[in-house]
Design a protein around this motif. Structure first.
Motif, PDB file in Angstrom:
ATOM      1  N   GLN A 127     127.883  -2.732  48.512  1.00  0.00           N
ATOM      2  CA  GLN A 127     129.327  -2.683  48.277  1.00  0.00           C
ATOM      3  C   GLN A 127     129.748  -1.310  47.768  1.00  0.00           C
ATOM      4  OE1 GLN A 127     129.459  -6.051  45.584  1.00  0.00           O
ATOM      5  NE2 GLN A 127     130.527  -7.315  47.080  1.00  0.00           N
ATOM      6  N   VAL A 128     128.952  -0.754  46.869  1.00  0.00           N
ATOM      7  CA  VAL A 128     129.271   0.557  46.303  1.00  0.00           C
ATOM      8  C   VAL A 128     129.061   1.662  47.331  1.00  0.00           C
ATOM      9  CG1 VAL A 128     128.662   2.233  44.524  1.00  0.00           C
ATOM     10  CG2 VAL A 128     128.700  -0.194  43.972  1.00  0.00           C
ATOM     11  N   ASP A 129     127.977   1.569  48.077  1.00  0.00           N
ATOM     12  CA  ASP A 129     127.601   2.650  48.982  1.00  0.00           C
ATOM     13  C   ASP A 129     128.403   2.675  50.277  1.00  0.00           C
ATOM     14  OD1 ASP A 129     125.720   3.430  47.139  1.00  0.00           O
ATOM     15  OD2 ASP A 129     124.078   2.310  48.079  1.00  0.00           O
ATOM     16  N   ASP A 130     129.031   1.573  50.612  1.00  0.00           N
ATOM     17  CA  ASP A 130     129.827   1.508  51.837  1.00  0.00           C
ATOM     18  C   ASP A 130     131.234   2.035  51.540  1.00  0.00           C
ATOM     19  OD1 ASP A 130     131.234   0.899  54.117  1.00  0.00           O
ATOM     20  OD2 ASP A 130     130.575  -1.191  54.240  1.00  0.00           O
ATOM     21  N   ALA A 131     131.530   3.226  52.024  1.00  0.00           N
ATOM     22  CA  ALA A 131     132.819   3.869  51.733  1.00  0.00           C
ATOM     23  C   ALA A 131     134.004   3.044  52.203  1.00  0.00           C
ATOM     24  CB  ALA A 131     132.865   5.259  52.378  1.00  0.00           C
ATOM     25  N   THR A 132     133.805   2.195  53.211  1.00  0.00           N
ATOM     26  CA  THR A 132     134.926   1.408  53.735  1.00  0.00           C
ATOM     27  C   THR A 132     135.377   0.325  52.759  1.00  0.00           C
ATOM     28  OG1 THR A 132     133.522  -0.244  54.858  1.00  0.00           O
ATOM     29  CG2 THR A 132     134.052   1.766  56.078  1.00  0.00           C
ATOM     30  N   ARG A 133     134.549   0.023  51.735  1.00  0.00           N
ATOM     31  CA  ARG A 133     134.918  -1.018  50.779  1.00  0.00           C
ATOM     32  C   ARG A 133     135.800  -0.475  49.653  1.00  0.00           C
ATOM     33  NH1 ARG A 133     131.836  -5.619  51.138  1.00  0.00           N
ATOM     34  NH2 ARG A 133     133.598  -6.475  49.968  1.00  0.00           N
ATOM     35  N   GLY A 134     135.767   0.834  49.423  1.00  0.00           N
ATOM     36  CA  GLY A 134     136.663   1.446  48.444  1.00  0.00           C
ATOM     37  C   GLY A 134     136.271   1.280  46.995  1.00  0.00           C
ATOM     38  N   PHE A 135     135.008   0.939  46.719  1.00  0.00           N
ATOM     39  CA  PHE A 135     134.577   0.744  45.336  1.00  0.00           C
ATOM     40  C   PHE A 135     134.183   2.048  44.645  1.00  0.00           C
ATOM     41  CE2 PHE A 135     133.601  -3.574  46.990  1.00  0.00           C
ATOM     42  CZ  PHE A 135     134.338  -4.308  46.072  1.00  0.00           C
ATOM     43  N   SER A 136     133.796   3.051  45.412  1.00  0.00           N
ATOM     44  CA  SER A 136     133.209   4.251  44.826  1.00  0.00           C
ATOM     45  C   SER A 136     134.130   5.461  44.923  1.00  0.00           C
ATOM     46  CB  SER A 136     131.880   4.577  45.525  1.00  0.00           C
ATOM     47  OG  SER A 136     131.340   5.782  45.036  1.00  0.00           O
ATOM     48  N   PHE A 137     134.192   6.215  43.830  1.00  0.00           N
ATOM     49  CA  PHE A 137     134.958   7.465  43.821  1.00  0.00           C
ATOM     50  C   PHE A 137     134.110   8.616  44.356  1.00  0.00           C
ATOM     51  CE2 PHE A 137     133.321   6.349  39.615  1.00  0.00           C
ATOM     52  CZ  PHE A 137     132.356   7.331  39.439  1.00  0.00           C
ATOM     53  N   ARG A 138     132.835   8.378  44.627  1.00  0.00           N
ATOM     54  CA  ARG A 138     131.947   9.440  45.112  1.00  0.00           C
ATOM     55  C   ARG A 138     132.075   9.659  46.609  1.00  0.00           C
ATOM     56  NH1 ARG A 138     128.960  10.596  40.794  1.00  0.00           N
ATOM     57  NH2 ARG A 138     128.521   8.947  39.271  1.00  0.00           N
ATOM     58  N   GLN A 139     132.667   8.694  47.322  1.00  0.00           N
ATOM     59  CA  GLN A 139     132.860   8.822  48.764  1.00  0.00           C
ATOM     60  C   GLN A 139     134.326   8.544  49.080  1.00  0.00           C
ATOM     61  OE1 GLN A 139     129.532   6.864  51.098  1.00  0.00           O
ATOM     62  NE2 GLN A 139     129.352   5.745  49.174  1.00  0.00           N
ATOM     63  N   ASP A 140     134.823   9.188  50.118  1.00  0.00           N
ATOM     64  CA  ASP A 140     136.218   8.964  50.483  1.00  0.00           C
ATOM     65  C   ASP A 140     136.316   7.780  51.428  1.00  0.00           C
ATOM     66  OD1 ASP A 140     138.870   9.517  50.241  1.00  0.00           O
ATOM     67  OD2 ASP A 140     138.939  10.909  51.935  1.00  0.00           O
ATOM     68  N   GLY A 141     137.213   6.879  51.098  1.00  0.00           N
ATOM     69  CA  GLY A 141     137.401   5.706  51.927  1.00  0.00           C
ATOM     70  C   GLY A 141     138.692   5.015  51.547  1.00  0.00           C
ATOM     71  N   PRO A 142     139.086   3.994  52.300  1.00  0.00           N
ATOM     72  CA  PRO A 142     140.315   3.259  51.982  1.00  0.00           C
ATOM     73  C   PRO A 142     140.202   2.603  50.615  1.00  0.00           C
ATOM     74  CG  PRO A 142     139.014   2.090  53.628  1.00  0.00           C
ATOM     75  CD  PRO A 142     138.391   3.432  53.474  1.00  0.00           C
ATOM     76  N   LEU A 143     141.280   2.601  49.869  1.00  0.00           N
ATOM     77  CA  LEU A 143     141.282   2.081  48.502  1.00  0.00           C
ATOM     78  C   LEU A 143     141.479   0.564  48.543  1.00  0.00           C
ATOM     79  CD1 LEU A 143     141.008   3.283  45.674  1.00  0.00           C
ATOM     80  CD2 LEU A 143     143.477   3.560  45.618  1.00  0.00           C
ATOM     81  N   ASP A 144     140.375  -0.142  48.842  1.00  0.00           N
ATOM     82  CA  ASP A 144     140.445  -1.594  48.996  1.00  0.00           C
ATOM     83  C   ASP A 144     139.968  -2.312  47.731  1.00  0.00           C
ATOM     84  OD1 ASP A 144     139.889  -4.341  49.733  1.00  0.00           O
ATOM     85  OD2 ASP A 144     140.114  -3.729  51.807  1.00  0.00           O
ATOM     86  N   MET A 145     138.684  -2.258  47.454  1.00  0.00           N
ATOM     87  CA  MET A 145     138.043  -2.814  46.251  1.00  0.00           C
ATOM     88  C   MET A 145     137.974  -4.340  46.201  1.00  0.00           C
ATOM     89  SD  MET A 145     138.878  -0.530  42.919  1.00  0.00           S
ATOM     90  CE  MET A 145     138.998   1.255  42.944  1.00  0.00           C
ATOM     91  N   ARG A 146     138.371  -5.041  47.231  1.00  0.00           N
ATOM     92  CA  ARG A 146     138.281  -6.505  47.204  1.00  0.00           C
ATOM     93  C   ARG A 146     136.858  -6.963  47.502  1.00  0.00           C
ATOM     94  NH1 ARG A 146     142.431  -8.173  51.649  1.00  0.00           N
ATOM     95  NH2 ARG A 146     141.573  -6.217  52.499  1.00  0.00           N
ATOM     96  N   MET A 147     136.352  -7.883  46.688  1.00  0.00           N
ATOM     97  CA  MET A 147     135.067  -8.511  46.999  1.00  0.00           C
ATOM     98  C   MET A 147     135.208  -9.356  48.265  1.00  0.00           C
ATOM     99  SD  MET A 147     132.858  -7.693  44.618  1.00  0.00           S
ATOM    100  CE  MET A 147     132.760  -7.168  42.903  1.00  0.00           C
ATOM    101  N   ASP A 148     136.309 -10.093  48.330  1.00  0.00           N
ATOM    102  CA  ASP A 148     136.594 -10.920  49.500  1.00  0.00           C
ATOM    103  C   ASP A 148     137.687 -10.236  50.304  1.00  0.00           C
ATOM    104  OD1 ASP A 148     137.184 -12.780  51.420  1.00  0.00           O
ATOM    105  OD2 ASP A 148     137.262 -14.484  50.049  1.00  0.00           O
ATOM    106  N   THR A 149     137.290  -9.578  51.376  1.00  0.00           N
ATOM    107  CA  THR A 149     138.233  -8.803  52.180  1.00  0.00           C
ATOM    108  C   THR A 149     139.108  -9.683  53.060  1.00  0.00           C
ATOM    109  OG1 THR A 149     136.456  -8.500  53.811  1.00  0.00           O
ATOM    110  CG2 THR A 149     136.804  -6.729  52.205  1.00  0.00           C
ATOM    111  N   THR A 150     138.918 -11.000  52.993  1.00  0.00           N
ATOM    112  CA  THR A 150     139.730 -11.901  53.825  1.00  0.00           C
ATOM    113  C   THR A 150     140.967 -12.396  53.096  1.00  0.00           C
ATOM    114  OG1 THR A 150     138.597 -13.946  53.134  1.00  0.00           O
ATOM    115  CG2 THR A 150     137.618 -12.692  54.963  1.00  0.00           C
ATOM    116  N   ARG A 151     141.102 -12.075  51.808  1.00  0.00           N
ATOM    117  CA  ARG A 151     142.249 -12.600  51.055  1.00  0.00           C
ATOM    118  C   ARG A 151     142.589 -11.673  49.894  1.00  0.00           C
ATOM    119  NH1 ARG A 151     139.100 -17.901  48.796  1.00  0.00           N
ATOM    120  NH2 ARG A 151     137.906 -17.549  50.701  1.00  0.00           N
TER     121      ARG A 151
END
Length: 335
Positions: A127-151
């Motif tokens: 979750q942290v290493d996948d930039a598309t999830r938006g959890f990490s400030f070390r990589q650029d990605g969409p600012l999502d941060m949801r554990m459950d991306t379906t809701r």
């Protein structure tokens, strides 16, 4: 496991969304599962893994379960659910939901008590290493941060609509950030010019607002933690989940909880302590010892990762495992 044996570390390789693989090391793997005491008749009991993640704890529990044993795991993350669905074992069930819902989920499956519950409250490395999830400030990605991306609402959506006071409260309370006021003000000023939609954008705003930095820690660390906790209702889920877990434990069953930051650990510590201690009446009152209030749980252990584990997996350094056992007559066992 004898003291001379090294603890087991499971490394799971998880396919990335767009090429490459992410690795996940399960923290306190042996210690957390050992604490459930899957021996003798208990090996055929019913157990809960409240946070499947990438399955390290679940797989070890399954390896120790007897033929009549049963394991029900929970997770909010669709990627974790996909990994869990690859587990080919009739004793295993995965539920796509928060462990806070376990009372209803287990009741629907005819389960009224369980023999042990494990909660690993950390987010997984994929979750942290996948930039598309938006959890990490070390990589650029969409600012999502949801554990459950379906809701639910993404971090970007919340940052665009929250008031300055709401931003400050979340960053202060969930991030324990002393510059919460300055960061909230900077976020509101920036979004008035353009939306904040990526992790690097938020990290840069925080870096400019934080005047001093803790040695070895990125200034955005606390803000990212705060927003993630809020977006995923982590503390609300933990509060409800601890109460549900206690309600499900059969007498003699154990709860094994791994936390990764002070807010979580404080909640776990206080909850277990509240069950392990009771207010005693005035000693001058004529009350027989047998009639005195009795504790509901017994505190078993508090464990931190070894130096070897932290060296192999620096993300384990803040982990704390707390274990408690429900007291009472074990007759009847779990459903």
């Amino acid at each position: 496991m004898s003291p001379s044996e090294a603890p087991m570390t499971e490394i799971v390789t998880v396919p990335a969304m767009e090429g490459g693989d992410f690795q996940h090391r399960t923290v306190l793997l042996d210690e957390a599962v050992d604490a459930l005491d899957l021996t003798g008749e208990r090996a055929n009991g019913t157990y809960i893994d409240g946070t499947f993640g990438r399955g390290g704890h679940s797989r070890l529990i399954l390896s120790r379960l007897g033929p009549q044993g049963r394991l029900i795991a929970f997770d909010k993350d669709p990627q974790a659910i996909a990994t869990a669905q690859e587990v080919n074992d009739p004793r295993f069930t995965i539920v796509h939901d928060s462990f806070a819902t376990m009372l209803d989920a287990l009741a629907a499956r005819g389960i009224s008590q369980v023999d042990g519950i494990l909660l690993d409250l950390g987010i997984s490395s994929p979750q942290v290493d996948d930039a598309t999830r938006g959890f990490s400030f070390r990589q650029d990605g969409p600012l999502d941060m949801r554990m459950d991306t379906t809701r639910g609402m993404s971090a970007a959506e919340w940052l665009a609509t929250a008031t300055e006071q709401q931003l400050e409260k979340v960053i202060r309370d969930y991030g324990e950030e002393r510059f919460a006021f300055q960061i909230a003000k900077a976020i509101v000023a920036r979004r008035a010019i353009q939306p904040i939609s990526t992790t690097r954008e938020l990290a840069a705003i925080v870096a400019n607002a934080v005047k001093t930095r803790e040695k070895g820690k990125d200034p955005a660390t606390r803000t990212f933690q705060a927003v993630r906790i809020f977006i995923n209702k982590e503390l609300e889920d933990l509060e409800a989940g601890l109460s549900a877990a206690y309600a499900m434990l059969a007498p003699g069953a154990r709860m094994s909880v791994i936390s990764f930051h002070s807010l979580e650990d404080r909640m776990v510590k206080q909850f277990l302590a509240s069950k392990a201690k009771v207010e005693q009446p005035d000693r001058r009152l004529p009350i027989r010892a047998v009639d005195l209030p009795q504790p509901l749980m017994k505190l078993i252990t508090k464990t931190k990762p070894s130096e070897a584990e932290v060296s192999a997996n620096p993300r384990a350094r803040s982990a704390v495992l707390r274990v408690a056992e429900r007291l009472g007559d074990r007759a009847g066992g779990a459903a």
